[in-house]
Design an enzyme around this catalytic site. Structure first.
Site, PDB file in Angstrom:
ATOM      1  N   TRP A 171       1.457  -5.390 -16.680  1.00  9.58           N
ATOM      2  CA  TRP A 171       0.452  -5.898 -15.742  1.00  9.58           C
ATOM      3  C   TRP A 171      -0.117  -4.711 -14.952  1.00  9.58           C
ATOM      4  O   TRP A 171       0.661  -3.890 -14.449  1.00  9.58           O
ATOM      5  CB  TRP A 171       1.130  -6.896 -14.808  1.00  9.58           C
ATOM      6  CG  TRP A 171       0.249  -7.545 -13.797  1.00  9.58           C
ATOM      7  CD1 TRP A 171      -1.029  -7.983 -13.977  1.00  9.58           C
ATOM      8  CD2 TRP A 171       0.598  -7.862 -12.442  1.00  9.58           C
ATOM      9  NE1 TRP A 171      -1.487  -8.563 -12.823  1.00  9.58           N
ATOM     10  CE2 TRP A 171      -0.509  -8.495 -11.865  1.00  9.58           C
ATOM     11  CE3 TRP A 171       1.749  -7.681 -11.662  1.00  9.58           C
ATOM     12  CZ2 TRP A 171      -0.519  -8.949 -10.542  1.00  9.58           C
ATOM     13  CZ3 TRP A 171       1.750  -8.128 -10.351  1.00  9.58           C
ATOM     14  CH2 TRP A 171       0.626  -8.749  -9.808  1.00  9.58           C
ATOM     15  N   LYS A 173       2.034 -19.781 -10.433  1.00 10.04           N
ATOM     16  CA  LYS A 173       1.584 -20.439 -11.655  1.00 10.04           C
ATOM     17  C   LYS A 173       2.304 -21.765 -11.879  1.00 10.04           C
ATOM     18  O   LYS A 173       1.664 -22.777 -12.133  1.00 10.04           O
ATOM     19  CB  LYS A 173       1.828 -19.535 -12.876  1.00 10.04           C
ATOM     20  CG  LYS A 173       1.623 -18.064 -12.625  1.00 10.04           C
ATOM     21  CD  LYS A 173       0.183 -17.642 -12.684  1.00 10.04           C
ATOM     22  CE  LYS A 173       0.040 -16.285 -12.013  1.00 10.04           C
ATOM     23  NZ  LYS A 173      -1.099 -15.512 -12.410  1.00 10.04           N
ATOM     24  N   ASP A 223      10.884  -9.292 -13.423  1.00  6.93           N
ATOM     25  CA  ASP A 223       9.701  -9.931 -12.835  1.00  6.93           C
ATOM     26  C   ASP A 223       9.527 -11.294 -13.508  1.00  6.93           C
ATOM     27  O   ASP A 223       9.270 -11.379 -14.705  1.00  6.93           O
ATOM     28  CB  ASP A 223       8.469  -9.047 -13.070  1.00  6.93           C
ATOM     29  CG  ASP A 223       7.245  -9.599 -12.357  1.00  6.93           C
ATOM     30  OD1 ASP A 223       7.364 -10.604 -11.634  1.00  6.93           O
ATOM     31  OD2 ASP A 223       6.151  -9.016 -12.522  1.00  6.93           O
TER      32      ASP A 223
HETATM   33  N1  PMP Z   1       4.014 -10.423 -12.040  1.00  5.14           N
HETATM   34  C1  PMP Z   1       3.212 -10.689 -13.070  1.00  5.14           C
HETATM   35  C2  PMP Z   1       3.603 -10.183 -14.420  1.00  5.14           C
HETATM   36  C3  PMP Z   1       2.049 -11.422 -12.885  1.00  5.14           C
HETATM   37  O1  PMP Z   1       1.259 -11.671 -13.933  1.00  5.14           O
HETATM   38  C4  PMP Z   1       1.727 -11.891 -11.595  1.00  5.14           C
HETATM   39  C5  PMP Z   1       0.494 -12.702 -11.347  1.00  5.14           C
HETATM   40  N2  PMP Z   1      -0.637 -12.293 -11.981  1.00  5.14           N
HETATM   41  C6  PMP Z   1       2.596 -11.580 -10.545  1.00  5.14           C
HETATM   42  C7  PMP Z   1       3.728 -10.851 -10.813  1.00  5.14           C
HETATM   43  C8  PMP Z   1       2.369 -11.954  -9.110  1.00  5.14           C
HETATM   44  O2  PMP Z   1       1.949 -13.190  -8.823  1.00  5.14           O
HETATM   45  P1  PMP Z   1       1.605 -13.677  -7.374  1.00  5.14           P
HETATM   46  O3  PMP Z   1       1.620 -12.527  -6.437  1.00  5.14           O
HETATM   47  O4  PMP Z   1       0.252 -14.271  -7.487  1.00  5.14           O
HETATM   48  O5  PMP Z   1       2.653 -14.679  -7.047  1.00  5.14           O
END
Ligand code: PMP
Length: 399
Positions: A129, A245, A210
Site C-alpha cells: 500500500w 471496510k 496489518d
Molecule cells: N492498511 C491497508 C493495507 C489499507 O488498505 C488501509 C486502507 N486503505 C489501511 C491500512 C488503513 O485504513 P483506515 O485508516 O482507513 O482504517
C-alpha cells in the site's frame, strides 16, 4: 509561506478528487478502496444504523476516553482477531489501544518502533500500500522491501520472499498484510503462512501485521489464519486493525493497535510507551465509531446481522471478480499473459491487473475510468452496469 513548495496530490485520494471533477456522466472510479453496492453506492450498514440509534438513545456524556480507549472495545478487537476462545484473546500478554483508523494504528506502531526500537528497519512487501512507506518515513522508521509479487504467475513470489526474509537481521520488523493484500490481492496459503511464521520465529524478526480487511477475503476466521499461525510461532508481535471496510465505518476512523508481548510485563511496558506516543499525537481516540463496533459485537442479534451484511459485501466482490474475468475472456483480452483466471484467485477489494502506466492514463483521459497508476483495480467499484463499458475500454487500450 512563499518558500513552501506545493506537495503532489496523494496517489490514491488525489485520484478521487480528479474523479469528482470529471464531468463525464459515465465515469467509473476504481481507484480508492471503498466498497460499492450493485447500484454503485456506499451505504451505511443496517446493523450500524441500528447500533447508532441505540447509542444516541443511551448516551449520557461525551467526556474523554482514556488514552488507550475503552476496555470493552479493546476486548472485542482481540476476540475478533484471535477468536474468543484463543488464549491470547484474554491474556495479560495482549494489550490493545484504540486508534483513529488503521492508519492511526500504523502511525502509532511507527512511533513505538522509532522511540523504543530505534535501530530496527521495517521491511515492506514489494509492492505494498503506497501509504505504508510514507507513514513509517513520517514516523522516522527506516524501511526496506522484500519480494512479494511474481509477475509471471500473477501470484506470490514465495521462494524469493522466504530467501529475503532469511537474510533480514534479527531484531528488524516485517510488515505483513493479514489478508487481501493491497495492492495485489495475492495472499499466502495457510501452509505458506506456517512457513513464514516459522521463519519469523527462527530469525527473531518482529511481525507487524496489518489487518485492514478481516472478513473481506474468505470469512472472519479464515482471514485470520495467517495471523493465528504467526501467533503460534512467535511470542511478540504488533497488529494494526481497521474497521473502515468490514463495518463500512470509513469516516468514523475506527482502528486499533494490539501488542502481544513475551510476558505480561513486556506487554505492559510497550503499552505504556504507546500511550506516551498517543498523548503527544492526538491525546485520546474518537468515541463514536468504536461504540458502534462495541454495540454490534456485544449484541448477538446485531452481530448476526452485521456478519450477514459483511458476507453480502464479500460475495458481491467475488461475483464481480468472476464477471470481470469472464467479460475479459469474452473480448479475448488476457491480462494475465495467458488468461484471466488469476483475477478470481485474488482476495479482497483489489486486483493487480497488470495494466501499465500508459494504459491506466489512457483509461482515465479517454474513458473517464480511474485506476491507480500501479494498475491496481478496486473490484469493489465494479457493477453489472459498468462492466461492459469497463471491459470495452480495457480491450481498446490493451490492443
Ligand atoms: N492498511 C491497508 C493495507 C489499507 O488498505 C488501509 C486502507 N486503505 C489501511 C491500512 C488503513 O485504513 P483506515 O485508516 O482507513 O482504517
Amino acid at each position: 509561506f512563499e518558500t513552501i513548495p506545493t506537495a503532489p496530490p496523494d496517489s490514491i485520494l488525489g485520484l478521487t478528487e480528479a474523479f469528482k471533477a470529471d464531468a463525464n456522466p459515465e465515469k467509473i472510479n476504481l481507484g480508492v478502496g471503498v466498497y460499492k453496492d450493485a447500484q454503485g453506492r456506499t451505504p451505511v450498514l443496517a446493523s450500524v444504523k441500528e447500533a447508532e440509534q441505540r447509542i444516541l438513545a443511551g448516551q449520557a456524556s461525551k467526556s474523554y476516553l482514556p488514552i488507550d480507549g475503552a476496555p470493552e472495545y479493546a476486548q472485542q478487537v482481540r476476540d475478533m482477531l484471535f477468536g474468543d476462545r484463543h488464549p491470547l484473546a484474554a491474556s495479560p500478554r495482549t494489550r490493545t489501544v484504540h486508534t483513529p483508523g488503521g492508519t492511526g494504528a500504523l502511525r502509532v506502531a511507527g512511533d513505538l518502533l522509532h522511540t523504543q526500537l530505534p535501530g530496527a528497519t521495517l521491511w515492506l512487501s514489494d509492492p505494498t500500500w503506497a501509504n505504508h512507506p510514507a507513514i513509517f518515513e513520517a514516523a522516522g522508521v527506516a524501511t526496506k522491501t522484500f519480494p512479494y509479487f511474481d509477475k509471471a504467475s500473477n501470484g506470490l513470489a514465495f521462494d524469493a520472499m522466504l530467501d529475503a526474509l532469511r537474510k533480514i537481521p534479527a531484531g528488524d520488523a516485517v510488515l505483513l498484510h493479514a489478508c487481501c493484500h493491497n495492492p495485489t490481492g495475492v495472499d499466502p496459503t495457510p501452509e505458506q503462512w506456517r512457513a513464514i511464521a516459522k521463519l519469523l520465529a527462527e530469525r527473531r524478526l518482529l511481525p507487524l501485521v496489518d489487518f485492514a480487511y478481516q472478513g473481506f477475503g474468505q470469512g472472519l476466521d479464515e482471514d485470520a489464519a495467517g495471523l493465528r499461525a504467526i501467533c503460534d510461532a512467535v511470542d511478540e508481535l504488533l497488529i494494526c486493525s481497521s474497521f473502515s471496510k468490514n463495518f463500512g465505518l470509513y469516516n468514523e476512523r475506527v482502528g486499533a493497535l494490539t501488542i502481544v508481548g513475551a510476558t505480561p510485563d513486556a506487554a505492559e511496558a510497550a503499552l505504556s510507551q504507546v500511550k506516551v506516543c498517543v498523548r503527544r499525537s492526538y491525546s485520546n481516540p474518537p468515541a463514536h465509531g468504536a461504540m458502534i463496533v462495541t454495540t454490534i459485537l456485544g449484541d448477538a442479534g446485531l452481530q448476526k446481522q452485521w456478519q450477514a451484511e459483511l458476507a453480502a459485501m464479500r460475495d458481491r466482490i467475488n461475483g464481480m471478480r468472476r464477471l470481470f474475468a469472464a467479460s475479459l475472456d469474452k473480448r479475448r483480452v488476457a491480462l494475465g499473459g495467458s488468461d484471466n483466471s488469476f483475477i478470481t484467485r485474488q482476495n479482497g477489494m483489489f486486483s493487480f491487473s497488470g495494466l501499465n502506466k500508459q494504459q491506466v492514463e489512457r483509461l482515465r483521459s479517454e474513458y473517464a475510468i480511474y485506476i491507480v497508476g500501479s494498475g491496481r483495480i478496486s473490484v469493489a467499484g465494479m457493477t453489472e452496469a459498468n462492466m461492459d463499458r469497463l471491459c470495452d475500454a480495457i480491450a481498446a487500450v490493451v490492443k
